[in-house]
Design an enzyme around this catalytic site. Structure first.
Site, mmCIF file in Angstrom:
data_model
loop_
_atom_site.group_PDB
_atom_site.id
_atom_site.type_symbol
_atom_site.label_atom_id
_atom_site.label_comp_id
_atom_site.label_asym_id
_atom_site.label_seq_id
_atom_site.Cartn_x
_atom_site.Cartn_y
_atom_site.Cartn_z
ATOM 1 N N LYS A 162 10.793 -42.173 58.019
ATOM 2 C CA LYS A 162 11.798 -42.668 58.757
ATOM 3 C C LYS A 162 12.217 -44.086 58.367
ATOM 4 O O LYS A 162 11.809 -44.702 57.644
ATOM 5 C CB LYS A 162 10.819 -43.111 60.009
ATOM 6 C CG LYS A 162 10.872 -42.236 61.256
ATOM 7 C CD LYS A 162 9.953 -42.456 62.595
ATOM 8 C CE LYS A 162 9.996 -43.630 62.909
ATOM 9 N NZ LYS A 162 9.362 -43.914 64.319
ATOM 10 N N LYS A 207 12.573 -51.024 59.090
ATOM 11 C CA LYS A 207 12.825 -52.240 58.725
ATOM 12 C C LYS A 207 11.695 -52.654 57.579
ATOM 13 O O LYS A 207 12.155 -53.289 56.483
ATOM 14 C CB LYS A 207 12.356 -53.311 59.967
ATOM 15 C CG LYS A 207 13.291 -53.265 61.044
ATOM 16 C CD LYS A 207 13.032 -54.432 61.941
ATOM 17 C CE LYS A 207 12.181 -53.733 63.181
ATOM 18 N NZ LYS A 207 12.841 -53.746 64.335
ATOM 19 N N LYS A 263 -3.877 -53.620 65.502
ATOM 20 C CA LYS A 263 -3.156 -55.010 65.090
ATOM 21 C C LYS A 263 -4.433 -55.957 65.093
ATOM 22 O O LYS A 263 -4.233 -57.146 64.474
ATOM 23 C CB LYS A 263 -2.529 -55.420 66.293
ATOM 24 C CG LYS A 263 -0.908 -54.519 66.688
ATOM 25 C CD LYS A 263 0.003 -55.431 66.855
ATOM 26 C CE LYS A 263 1.160 -54.725 66.349
ATOM 27 N NZ LYS A 263 2.060 -54.483 67.642
HETATM 28 P P1 AMP Z 1 10.387 -50.112 65.878
HETATM 29 O O1 AMP Z 1 11.285 -50.871 65.039
HETATM 30 O O2 AMP Z 1 9.484 -49.230 64.794
HETATM 31 O O3 AMP Z 1 9.395 -50.903 66.489
HETATM 32 O O4 AMP Z 1 10.830 -49.116 66.859
HETATM 33 C C1 AMP Z 1 11.599 -49.419 68.214
HETATM 34 C C2 AMP Z 1 12.182 -48.158 68.542
HETATM 35 O O5 AMP Z 1 13.068 -47.591 67.920
HETATM 36 C C3 AMP Z 1 11.251 -47.035 68.902
HETATM 37 O O6 AMP Z 1 11.616 -46.557 70.206
HETATM 38 C C4 AMP Z 1 11.089 -46.043 67.865
HETATM 39 O O7 AMP Z 1 10.909 -44.815 68.316
HETATM 40 C C5 AMP Z 1 12.739 -46.181 67.545
HETATM 41 N N1 AMP Z 1 12.879 -45.791 66.052
HETATM 42 C C6 AMP Z 1 12.485 -46.842 64.885
HETATM 43 N N2 AMP Z 1 12.778 -46.211 63.864
HETATM 44 C C7 AMP Z 1 13.351 -45.030 64.114
HETATM 45 C C8 AMP Z 1 14.159 -44.101 63.401
HETATM 46 N N3 AMP Z 1 14.166 -44.192 62.064
HETATM 47 N N4 AMP Z 1 14.655 -43.170 64.011
HETATM 48 C C9 AMP Z 1 14.587 -42.811 65.325
HETATM 49 N N5 AMP Z 1 14.137 -43.974 66.119
HETATM 50 C C10 AMP Z 1 13.453 -44.876 65.383
#
Ligand code: AMP
Ligand code: TRP
Length: 324
Positions: A192, A195, A110
């Site tokens: 994965k 967003k 960051k």
């Molecule tokens: P993020 O949006 O990347 O900050 O992730 C927020 C939470 O959602 C974290 O606990 C990630 O492990 C979970 N997460 C994000 N993307 C995925 C995905 N494609 N599949 C499963 N879990 C996800």
């Protein structure tokens, strides 16, 4: 077990977040003593719009409650409403080495990303997170893989405190969803769902019906015909099967049987309708909350009250142990 977790109030929530992370909260609240926070104090360590923050917090609360976080079964609250988080962060901050903070992967990432805004809060982020966890004497912390290092930091801080001032904190364990919980992009099943990735590969939990149908129907599969779970050769189809199974609660082998001899198009059409049905129920809940925002504020206030009760006890104990 006592559980603590938190989420930063960022943008929209996709079905990967829901299945990989929020679902875990929803399951844990059934059996454990859970404290779940909206980490607004962490959110302000990177550049943010102060006029939009309140709305983001509110929207996140509405989303989580619509998805199934149940305020009767856990304490669900906004971090900054419970002052003890910052108080404990200061106290913990006096026993952790600066070097350890500077070595944190997230801090390094960051501070590169926001060169103009490398503030002390960003460096101290793990201290506040350790305080979040230790304040409730949590034993389990559901987090994504990227936050594991921070939970490790909280463990070290707890151990150090116990050694220096006498037994006070249980040492928290991270609870990481297994790899299978990873939902992949519909466009690029090697990566994965996210967003920040290709929007066509990402389904928001409040996705409009038309766009949802389009995204599922154009999801990448392969040149074969079989609807089989095979992560080596059929990543796209496997991903769709995982999503189908998670939303329908039907095991994957049963789905494979159901779709034996059927086409990808048929399978995708059913999946799209299933998602429209399931996400539609969630949308209905969201709409009713939006009509009655006071219910949300009331729930969050009650959650903060519940959290404060526990938090105040810990602070008293910690101060006494530290000779304050
Ligand atoms: P993020 O949006 O990347 O900050 O992730 C927020 C939470 O959602 C974290 O606990 C990630 O492990 C979970 N997460 C994000 N993307 C995925 C995905 N494609 N599949 C499963 N879990 C996800
Ligand atoms: N840092 C976490 C994230 O970025 C959010 C968070 C704040 C958290 N405090 C926490 C997670 C305590 C677990 C425990 O997602």
């Amino acid at each position: 077990m006592r559980i603590f977790s938190a989420v930063r109030p960022t943008g929209e929530i996709h079905i990967g977040n829901y299945l990989g992370s929020i679902n875990q909260w929803i399951e844990l609240q059934e059996q454990h003593d859970c404290y779940f926070a909206i980490a607004d104090l962490h959110a302000i360590t990177t550049p943010y719009d102060k006029n939009a923050l309140k709305d983001k917090i509110f929207n996140l609360a509405v989303t989580y409650l619509s998805l199934g976080v149940n305020p009767d079964k856990c304490a669900f609250f906004v971090q900054s409403k419970v002052r003890e988080h910052t108080e404990l962060a200061w106290l913990i901050g006096t026993i952790v080495p600066v070097g350890e903070l500077q070595r944190m992967t997230q801090f390094k990432d960051k501070s590169k990303q926001h060169k103009e805004y490398v503030n002390a809060g960003l460096l101290n982020y793990p201290i506040l997170m350790a305080a979040d966890i230790l304040l409730y004497k949590a034993e389990g912390v559901p987090v994504g893989k990227d936050q594991k290092q921070h939970v490790e930091f909280a463990r070290n801080a707890g151990e150090k405190f116990n050694k220096q001032f006498g037994e006070c904190f249980p040492i928290p364990e991270p609870i990481i969803p297994t790899n299978q919980a990873n939902i992949m992009s519909l466009r690029d099943p090697e990566h994965k769902m996210s967003k920040s990735g290709d929007q066509k590969g990402c389904i928001n939990v409040f996705e409009e019906e038309d766009s949802l149908r389009k995204k599922i129907m154009s999801a990448e599969t392969d040149t074969g015909k079989e609807i089989k779970f095979d992560l080596e050769n059929k990543k796209g189809v496997s991903n769709l099967l995982s999503i189908y199974s998670a939303f329908s609660k039907i095991e994957i082998p049963a789905l494979e049987q159901k779709y034996e001899g059927k086409s990808y198009a048929e399978f995708k059409k059913d999946l799209a309708e299933l998602l429209i049905l399931k996400l539609g129920e969630i949308k209905k809940k969201r709409d009713s909350y939006y009509k009655n925002p006071d219910i949300i504020f009331d729930m969050l206030d009650k959650g903060a009250e519940k959290a404060r009760e526990k938090a105040q006890k810990t602070i008293e104990e910690v101060k006494q142990k530290m000779g304050l």
